[in-house]
Motif scaffolding. Structure first.
Motif, PDB file in Angstrom:
ATOM      1  N   TRP A  29       0.840  -1.187   0.000  1.00 17.16           N
ATOM      2  CA  TRP A  29       0.000   0.000   0.000  1.00 17.16           C
ATOM      3  C   TRP A  29       0.881   1.245   0.000  1.00 17.16           C
ATOM      4  CZ3 TRP A  29       0.592   1.926   5.181  1.00 17.16           C
ATOM      5  CH2 TRP A  29       1.137   0.984   6.059  1.00 17.16           C
ATOM      6  N   ASP A  34      -4.279   5.738   4.295  1.00 15.56           N
ATOM      7  CA  ASP A  34      -5.639   5.848   3.760  1.00 15.56           C
ATOM      8  C   ASP A  34      -5.916   4.733   2.753  1.00 15.56           C
ATOM      9  OD1 ASP A  34      -3.772   6.913   2.043  1.00 15.56           O
ATOM     10  OD2 ASP A  34      -4.890   8.745   1.595  1.00 15.56           O
ATOM     11  N   ASP A  35      -4.901   4.370   1.990  1.00 15.23           N
ATOM     12  CA  ASP A  35      -5.017   3.249   1.055  1.00 15.23           C
ATOM     13  C   ASP A  35      -5.104   1.928   1.821  1.00 15.23           C
ATOM     14  OD1 ASP A  35      -4.894   1.700  -1.313  1.00 15.23           O
ATOM     15  OD2 ASP A  35      -2.706   1.604  -1.189  1.00 15.23           O
ATOM     16  N   SER A  68      -8.746   0.740   3.453  1.00 16.59           N
ATOM     17  CA  SER A  68      -9.704   0.125   2.532  1.00 16.59           C
ATOM     18  C   SER A  68      -9.277  -1.287   2.147  1.00 16.59           C
ATOM     19  CB  SER A  68      -9.854   0.985   1.269  1.00 16.59           C
ATOM     20  OG  SER A  68      -8.616   1.128   0.596  1.00 16.59           O
ATOM     21  N   ARG A  69      -7.990  -1.502   1.967  1.00 16.23           N
ATOM     22  CA  ARG A  69      -7.492  -2.828   1.627  1.00 16.23           C
ATOM     23  C   ARG A  69      -7.697  -3.807   2.789  1.00 16.23           C
ATOM     24  NH1 ARG A  69      -3.436  -3.241  -2.572  1.00 16.23           N
ATOM     25  NH2 ARG A  69      -3.217  -1.268  -3.699  1.00 16.23           N
ATOM     26  N   ALA A  83     -11.368  -4.750   3.113  1.00 13.54           N
ATOM     27  CA  ALA A  83     -11.754  -5.700   2.067  1.00 13.54           C
ATOM     28  C   ALA A  83     -11.274  -7.106   2.414  1.00 13.54           C
ATOM     29  CB  ALA A  83     -11.172  -5.260   0.723  1.00 13.54           C
ATOM     30  N   GLU A 107     -17.804   3.792   8.186  1.00 11.00           N
ATOM     31  CA  GLU A 107     -17.979   3.407   6.785  1.00 11.00           C
ATOM     32  C   GLU A 107     -16.727   2.736   6.241  1.00 11.00           C
ATOM     33  OE1 GLU A 107     -19.101   5.416   2.445  1.00 11.00           O
ATOM     34  OE2 GLU A 107     -18.890   6.665   4.234  1.00 11.00           O
ATOM     35  N   ALA A 108     -15.562   3.327   6.539  1.00 17.00           N
ATOM     36  CA  ALA A 108     -14.302   2.770   6.027  1.00 17.00           C
ATOM     37  C   ALA A 108     -14.021   1.387   6.615  1.00 17.00           C
ATOM     38  CB  ALA A 108     -13.148   3.709   6.347  1.00 17.00           C
ATOM     39  N   CYS A 109     -14.380   1.195   7.875  1.00 11.70           N
ATOM     40  CA  CYS A 109     -14.132  -0.090   8.539  1.00 11.70           C
ATOM     41  C   CYS A 109     -15.123  -1.169   8.096  1.00 11.70           C
ATOM     42  CB  CYS A 109     -14.183   0.077  10.051  1.00 11.70           C
ATOM     43  SG  CYS A 109     -12.792   1.027  10.721  1.00 11.70           S
ATOM     44  N   GLY A 110     -16.189  -0.775   7.452  1.00  5.77           N
ATOM     45  CA  GLY A 110     -17.102  -1.716   6.803  1.00  5.77           C
ATOM     46  C   GLY A 110     -17.739  -2.757   7.696  1.00  5.77           C
TER      47      GLY A 110
END
Length: 393
Positions: free
Chosen positions: A285, A289-290, A293-294, A297, A339-342
């Protein structure tokens, strides 16, 4: 205890074999094919003693710790963690990264990859099935790579990453010293270790912690951990003899660190500044910030159809951080939104009153004890299953 007796005890403690462990990584992987010998790694194994029975060990808490610049295997001695960890039943493993201490050097391009090879091999050698991961300052780059590439190493009952005073790139923190450092020519930084080797041993912070050299260079106010005078009510108290040991050990510790290699610090600085000449300077990464999200996922994929504990990430910010400041803390914290942690990452953070970037894990602050109490909770011992590596890489 007399002064001489205290000095002798301090030297005896620093010579303890637990701070001088050696492990050899066999040359069996692609990145080692060019080496004509086994890869040497020095590490420390402190706190709770290892259990003789592997199943019993599986029920106890073990932390793999990634320190900042210069921390290496001595970090536990720097923050006087040994007594605290023993009291809370926590075992802590910490290695010297390539080119530091007694660990062999590697090219900058291989630095992260070799670290990722060392950790699972060392834990297997020690018969440690699972760990919690914790980090301080620049160690966050290594720790976040570790839990992504070797997610199976985290304990399935309580998968945890604890981050103390995380490093944030100067482009996000806006700290003047960090921005100026980023302007220094790469060739100068690649010889940074020569400056360190010439520093007088009396300049204690340079050898012990992550920000010492940079802070001294730019003349910023700096409060090293042992200058934290007030003891928190949450800290583990010392006996009079233990206090004397602590007092006499402080000036001796940098001599031990300086006696070994610090050549790897130049590459450490280049890595943290993202001056690696690689499109993804921090492994898989580009920046945190990148990474978020990875990681989310990956966690989503791992949890598909399973009712397993969420990956828990806890971040502890210093009240006064000369490395990243309030802006850096806000930027880092803002990445881990719901939201980012999903729904697959349980993130929480706190600011630790009265602490600095360097003193946040000092025994006197009490944060170390609070953390050790939490991370030291025993696990239920379950039958061992063969697990393959899950994740990217």
């Amino acid at each position: 205890m007399t002064r001489q007796a205290a000095m002798n005890e301090a030297l005896t403690y620093l010579a303890d074999a637990r701070y001088h462990r050696v492990f050899h990584l066999a040359s069996r992987t692609p990145s080692h094919q060019r080496r004509d010998k086994r890869f040497r790694v020095t590490y420390s194994d402190i706190g709770r003693p290892a259990c003789e029975n592997e199943d019993e060990e599986a029920g106890k808490a073990t932390v793999f710790f990634c320190g900042g610049l210069f921390a290496g295997r001595w970090f536990g001695a720097c923050i006087k963690a040994d007594l605290v960890l023993k009291a809370r039943g926590v075992r802590l493993i910490n290695i010297d990264r390539p080119g530091m201490g007694g660990t062999d050097e590697v090219p900058l391009s291989e630095r992260l990859n070799v670290f990722m090879e060392i950790v699972p091999a060392l834990l297997a050698h020690l018969k440690i099935r699972h760990v919690s991961v914790a980090c301080h300052s620049g160690g966050v780059v290594y720790a976040m790579n570790l839990i992504m590439q070797h997610r199976h190493l985290l304990h399935p009952q309580r998968p945890t990453l604890d981050i103390f005073a995380p490093w944030v790139h100067g482009s996000h923190s806006g700290k003047t010293a960090m921005v100026l450092t980023d302007l220094i020519p790469r060739g100068c930084i690649s010889r940074f270790h020569h400056l360190v080797e010439l520093v007088n041993n009396g300049v204690l912070p340079v050898f012990l912690f992550s920000s010492g050299v940079v802070v001294k260079t730019f003349g910023i106010d700096y409060n090293p951990a042992w200058e934290t005078k007030a003891e928190s009510s949450d800290c583990v108290s010392l006996t009079e003899n233990e206090r004397r040991l602590e007092w006499y050990m402080n000036p001796e510790l940098p001599k031990y660190i300086a006696a070994e290699s610090v050549r790897g610090v130049s590459d450490e600085v280049l890595l943290l500044l993202k001056r690696t000449n690689h499109s993804q300077p921090w492994g898989l990464w580009d920046d945190t910030d990148d990474y978020v999200s990875r990681l989310a996922a990956q966690e989503t994929t791992l949890r598909a159809g399973k009712d397993t504990p969420l990956l828990k990430i806890r971040t502890y910010y210093a009240a006064s951080d000369n490395m990243i400041g309030k802006q850096g803390s806000r930027w880092f914290d803002g990445l881990w939104t719901t939201e980012a942690c999903g729904g697959v990452i349980d993130f929480a953070s706190r600011t630790c009153p009265g602490t600095t970037h360097e003193s946040i894990l000092d025994r006197k602050s009490g944060i170390l004890n609070q953390w050790a109490v939490e991370v030291g909770k025993p696990y239920a011992v379950v039958e061992q299953k063969v697990e393959g590596e899950t994740g990217q890489g």
